[in-house]
Design an enzyme around this catalytic site. Structure first.
Site, mmCIF file in Angstrom:
data_model
loop_
_atom_site.group_PDB
_atom_site.id
_atom_site.type_symbol
_atom_site.label_atom_id
_atom_site.label_comp_id
_atom_site.label_asym_id
_atom_site.label_seq_id
_atom_site.Cartn_x
_atom_site.Cartn_y
_atom_site.Cartn_z
ATOM 1 N N ARG A 183 -9.696 7.830 -7.452
ATOM 2 C CA ARG A 183 -9.186 6.671 -6.739
ATOM 3 C C ARG A 183 -9.364 5.417 -7.585
ATOM 4 N NH1 ARG A 183 -7.629 8.015 -1.835
ATOM 5 N NH2 ARG A 183 -7.169 5.848 -1.328
ATOM 6 N N HIS A 211 -3.293 -4.666 -0.650
ATOM 7 C CA HIS A 211 -3.284 -4.792 0.806
ATOM 8 C C HIS A 211 -4.457 -5.672 1.194
ATOM 9 C CE1 HIS A 211 -6.487 -1.764 0.672
ATOM 10 N NE2 HIS A 211 -5.667 -0.955 -0.001
ATOM 11 N N CYS A 254 0.839 -1.193 0.000
ATOM 12 C CA CYS A 254 0.000 0.000 0.000
ATOM 13 C C CYS A 254 0.881 1.253 0.000
ATOM 14 C CB CYS A 254 -0.953 -0.067 1.188
ATOM 15 S SG CYS A 254 -2.230 1.205 1.213
#
Length: 239
Positions: free
Chosen positions: A126, A189, A93
């Site tokens: 995102r 992650h 991450c």
């Protein structure tokens, strides 16, 4: 045989349950009769890089990542020597872009650790969702979850894998993560390793080979892990 795993600053960098990766590595070593030492470091601690066999650098909030990077820049020479000497480093991450030249913190840009010649900038949106990779590292697939607004250019480095589902480093190149020597870094992650036993064993094999020479890991019963892995591949790959 004993493997020492250094977990860097879990008080700050455990936003996505990165400690689950430590649990997986510990379990897979202990089930094979290999002793494990886990050291959780705080920012004020002196980090024994020379005694570490695997280092885990996880993800946190932007400000926490910036604070961690500033702390690790004090050790940059020692950390660089460790990775150049094929020390195993797993960066997940936000730990991934920290390894490069720079990374975004909100509207600002923070100095990275300069371990890799990669750059990361802020994107307009995102990149979120389940990811499936085709990876030479494991000879199969790697699955995980991404949630990042960054765009990372890995240049000429080898990627962790080719994106079969999801977005990857930048949503355009078709690559996810980066591999250099024994550095393995990725946006994924979740934690990552419980549902990727082949990747976990690849990491362990690298650490064992560096410390003890070539080591063959005994097979484990990974039926549950493989079922979780296969579910993601079947539901998301190439769709």
């Amino acid at each position: 045989m004993t493997i020492t795993i250094a977990h860097l600053f879990p008080q700050l960098l455990n936003l996505y349950g990165d400690k689950g990766n430590i649990t997986t590595l510990r379990s897979r070593l202990e089930r094979r009769g290999i002793e494990v030492e886990i050291i959780e470091y705080c920012p004020e601690d002196t980090i024994a890089y020379e005694k570490s066999d695997i280092i885990l650098l996880g993800g946190g909030s932007d400000r926490e990542q910036q604070a961690v990077c500033q702390r690790l820049l004090r050790d940059r020479d020692s950390l660089f020597s460790y990775t150049e000497d094929s020390g195993v480093l797993l960066a997940l991450c936000g730990g991934f872009p920290m390894l490069g030249e720079q990374f975004p913190v909100g509207e600002e840009t923070a100095e990275g650790l300069h371990l890799l010649n990669i750059t990361t900038c802020q994107g307009n949106n995102r990149l979120i969702g389940n990811v499936v990779l085709e990876s030479e590292l494991t000879g199969g697939t790697i699955v995980g979850f991404e949630n990042h607004s960054t765009r990372t250019d890995i240049g000429a480095y080898a990627p962790l894998g080719k994106v079969m589902a999801g977005h990857g480093n930048d949503g355009e190149s078709g690559w996810e993560g980066v591999v250099y020597k024994n550095i393995i870094a990725t946006n994924l992650h979740g934690p990552l390793l419980p549902k990727n036993p082949a990747l976990a064993d690849n990491i362990l094999s690298r650490a064992l080979e560096r410390k003890y020479g070539a080591t063959v890991l005994a097979p484990l019963d990974d039926e549950l892990e493989k079922q979780a892995h296969s579910f993601i591949v079947e539901h998301y790959a190439n769709k």
